[in-house]
Design a protein around this motif. Structure first.
Motif, short mmCIF file in Angstrom:
data_model
loop_
_atom_site.label_atom_id
_atom_site.label_comp_id
_atom_site.label_asym_id
_atom_site.label_seq_id
_atom_site.Cartn_x
_atom_site.Cartn_y
_atom_site.Cartn_z
N ALA A 191 -50.42 -47.55 -37.50
CA ALA A 191 -51.68 -47.61 -37.61
C ALA A 191 -53.02 -47.18 -36.47
O ALA A 191 -53.62 -46.55 -36.85
CB ALA A 191 -52.25 -49.14 -38.04
N SER A 192 -52.17 -46.69 -35.79
CA SER A 192 -52.92 -46.71 -34.45
C SER A 192 -53.38 -44.85 -34.76
O SER A 192 -54.16 -44.03 -34.31
CB SER A 192 -52.60 -47.40 -32.90
N PHE A 193 -52.25 -44.01 -34.75
CA PHE A 193 -51.48 -42.93 -34.98
C PHE A 193 -52.67 -42.82 -36.36
O PHE A 193 -53.63 -41.54 -36.26
CB PHE A 193 -50.05 -42.82 -35.11
N ILE A 194 -52.56 -43.35 -37.45
CA ILE A 194 -53.64 -42.92 -38.67
C ILE A 194 -54.87 -43.21 -38.28
O ILE A 194 -55.20 -41.98 -38.95
CB ILE A 194 -52.77 -43.45 -39.75
N ALA A 195 -55.63 -44.14 -37.87
CA ALA A 195 -57.11 -44.27 -37.46
C ALA A 195 -56.91 -43.38 -36.33
O ALA A 195 -58.24 -42.78 -36.77
CB ALA A 195 -56.90 -45.61 -37.01
N PHE A 196 -55.95 -42.62 -35.42
CA PHE A 196 -56.64 -42.03 -34.64
C PHE A 196 -56.65 -41.14 -35.53
O PHE A 196 -58.04 -40.03 -35.04
CB PHE A 196 -56.12 -41.47 -33.39
N ALA A 197 -56.01 -40.30 -35.54
CA ALA A 197 -56.26 -38.99 -36.24
C ALA A 197 -57.60 -38.87 -37.49
O ALA A 197 -57.82 -38.10 -38.00
CB ALA A 197 -54.86 -38.65 -37.78
N MET A 198 -57.23 -40.39 -38.28
CA MET A 198 -59.37 -39.91 -39.17
C MET A 198 -60.07 -40.06 -38.47
O MET A 198 -61.03 -39.08 -39.11
CB MET A 198 -58.82 -41.31 -40.01
N ALA A 199 -59.92 -40.78 -37.02
CA ALA A 199 -61.36 -40.23 -36.48
C ALA A 199 -61.47 -38.97 -36.08
O ALA A 199 -63.08 -38.57 -36.33
CB ALA A 199 -61.38 -42.04 -35.42
N TYR A 200 -60.58 -38.46 -35.47
CA TYR A 200 -60.49 -36.53 -35.17
C TYR A 200 -61.16 -35.93 -36.40
O TYR A 200 -61.50 -35.41 -36.28
CB TYR A 200 -59.04 -36.73 -34.79
N SER A 201 -60.61 -36.73 -37.68
CA SER A 201 -61.16 -35.87 -38.63
C SER A 201 -62.42 -35.87 -38.92
O SER A 201 -62.96 -34.99 -39.15
CB SER A 201 -60.14 -35.61 -40.52
N ILE A 202 -62.84 -36.81 -39.08
CA ILE A 202 -64.05 -37.63 -39.46
C ILE A 202 -65.42 -36.72 -37.96
O ILE A 202 -66.08 -35.48 -38.50
CB ILE A 202 -64.29 -38.67 -39.42
N GLU A 203 -65.21 -36.90 -36.63
CA GLU A 203 -65.99 -36.38 -35.88
C GLU A 203 -65.89 -35.22 -36.13
O GLU A 203 -66.92 -34.49 -35.75
CB GLU A 203 -65.03 -37.05 -34.31
N SER A 204 -64.56 -34.34 -36.00
CA SER A 204 -64.65 -32.45 -36.03
C SER A 204 -64.76 -32.31 -37.04
O SER A 204 -64.85 -30.61 -37.28
CB SER A 204 -62.78 -32.57 -35.44
N HIS A 215 -53.64 -34.01 -45.86
CA HIS A 215 -52.53 -33.88 -46.27
C HIS A 215 -51.39 -34.09 -45.18
O HIS A 215 -50.64 -35.19 -45.18
CB HIS A 215 -51.82 -32.29 -46.31
N PHE A 216 -52.11 -34.25 -43.84
CA PHE A 216 -51.02 -35.01 -42.83
C PHE A 216 -51.08 -36.11 -43.25
O PHE A 216 -50.76 -36.81 -43.00
CB PHE A 216 -51.63 -34.16 -41.28
N LEU A 217 -52.65 -36.41 -43.35
CA LEU A 217 -52.83 -38.30 -43.29
C LEU A 217 -51.56 -38.84 -44.32
O LEU A 217 -51.37 -39.91 -44.16
CB LEU A 217 -53.73 -38.24 -43.91
N ALA A 218 -51.61 -37.60 -45.62
CA ALA A 218 -50.69 -38.46 -46.50
C ALA A 218 -49.86 -38.50 -46.20
O ALA A 218 -48.21 -39.57 -46.55
CB ALA A 218 -50.53 -37.92 -47.96
N VAL A 219 -48.88 -38.08 -45.74
CA VAL A 219 -47.91 -37.74 -45.23
C VAL A 219 -47.11 -39.16 -43.99
O VAL A 219 -46.64 -39.64 -43.88
CB VAL A 219 -47.49 -36.93 -44.04
N LEU A 220 -48.57 -39.02 -43.14
CA LEU A 220 -48.35 -40.36 -41.92
C LEU A 220 -48.20 -41.25 -42.59
O LEU A 220 -47.37 -42.46 -42.11
CB LEU A 220 -49.26 -40.44 -40.91
N PHE A 221 -49.27 -41.91 -43.96
CA PHE A 221 -49.01 -43.26 -44.49
C PHE A 221 -48.53 -43.15 -45.03
O PHE A 221 -47.50 -44.57 -45.09
CB PHE A 221 -50.24 -43.04 -45.69
N THR A 222 -47.27 -42.38 -45.86
CA THR A 222 -45.52 -42.66 -45.88
C THR A 222 -45.13 -42.80 -45.18
O THR A 222 -44.11 -43.87 -45.64
CB THR A 222 -45.76 -41.55 -47.04
#
Length: 202
Positions: free
Chosen positions: A136-149, A155-162
């Motif tokens: 979850a930390s990995f997913i949230a970190f990636a999401m936060a980075y996507s929002i900020e940047s 697609h990457f997030l979909a893979v992480l959730f899977t």
């Protein structure tokens, strides 16, 4: 299937996720940092968050403070969690002093906070899933980075959730955690990353 579930638990062990998240961080954007410096940072993180903790577990086992390297019980997890909480905090604070790595500091400060909560829950006799906390930390970190940047990594997030779902299933099938412990672990990792994101960036 038991061997498969054990393999999943090893491959996606939370101790490996900081290095994986750092690799993704640099793959998405070099952040103006030379490749050689990136490798040094990744190497430093690997030593600090993987090699050192493993050596610590061997020492704890040799002194009979833990029964196995899997640290299955709440009492066995307390010392490693305290150690990793402090280590992640030190790394997070160190990266806050480097402008190009400020976002990376979120990952480690968030993980430190998540582990602090995990330790508090240990005191309450609740063993949350650290595997799910890490995912979850990995997913949230990636999401936060996507929002900020403003980078589209759907697609990457979909893979992480899977993958998180596969890990959750493996931990339940191995009878390492209940469904509630899986949910609490995921919620802890997810919430703490966004809490730190809000403090640092909003």
């Amino acid at each position: 299937m038991e061997k498969f579930h054990k393999l999943i638990s090893v491959v996606f062990h939370p101790i490996l996720l900081p290095v994986a998240a750092t690799l993704v961080f640099f793959m998405l954007n070099n952040h103006g940092i030379e490749r050689s410096i990136q490798f040094k940072i990744i190497f430093m993180i690997a030593i600090g968050t993987y090699i050192v903790p493993i050596l610590m577990l061997f020492i704890l086992k040799r002194r009979n403070l833990i029964q196995s390297l899997e640290v299955k019980t709440i009492n066995e997890r307390k010392i490693p969690v305290i150690f990793m909480t402090i280590l992640f905090f030190i790394l997070g604070k160190a990266f806050t002093n480097i402008p190009n790595l400020l976002f990376l500091s979120q990952l480690f400060l968030g993980c430190s906070l998540a582990l602090s909560i995990a330790y508090f829950l240990f005191i309450k006799k609740l063993k949350i899933s650290l595997h799910m906390c890490g995912m979850a930390s990995f997913i949230a970190f990636a999401m936060a980075y996507s929002i900020e940047s403003q980078v589209n990594i759907t697609h990457f997030l979909a893979v992480l959730f899977t993958l998180a779902g596969i890990v959750a299933n493996a931990r339940i099938k191995l009878q390492e955690h209940s469904i509630n412990e899986i949910i609490y672990g995921f919620a802890t990792g997810f919430a703490t990353q966004f809490l730190v994101f809000g403090i640092l960036w909003i």
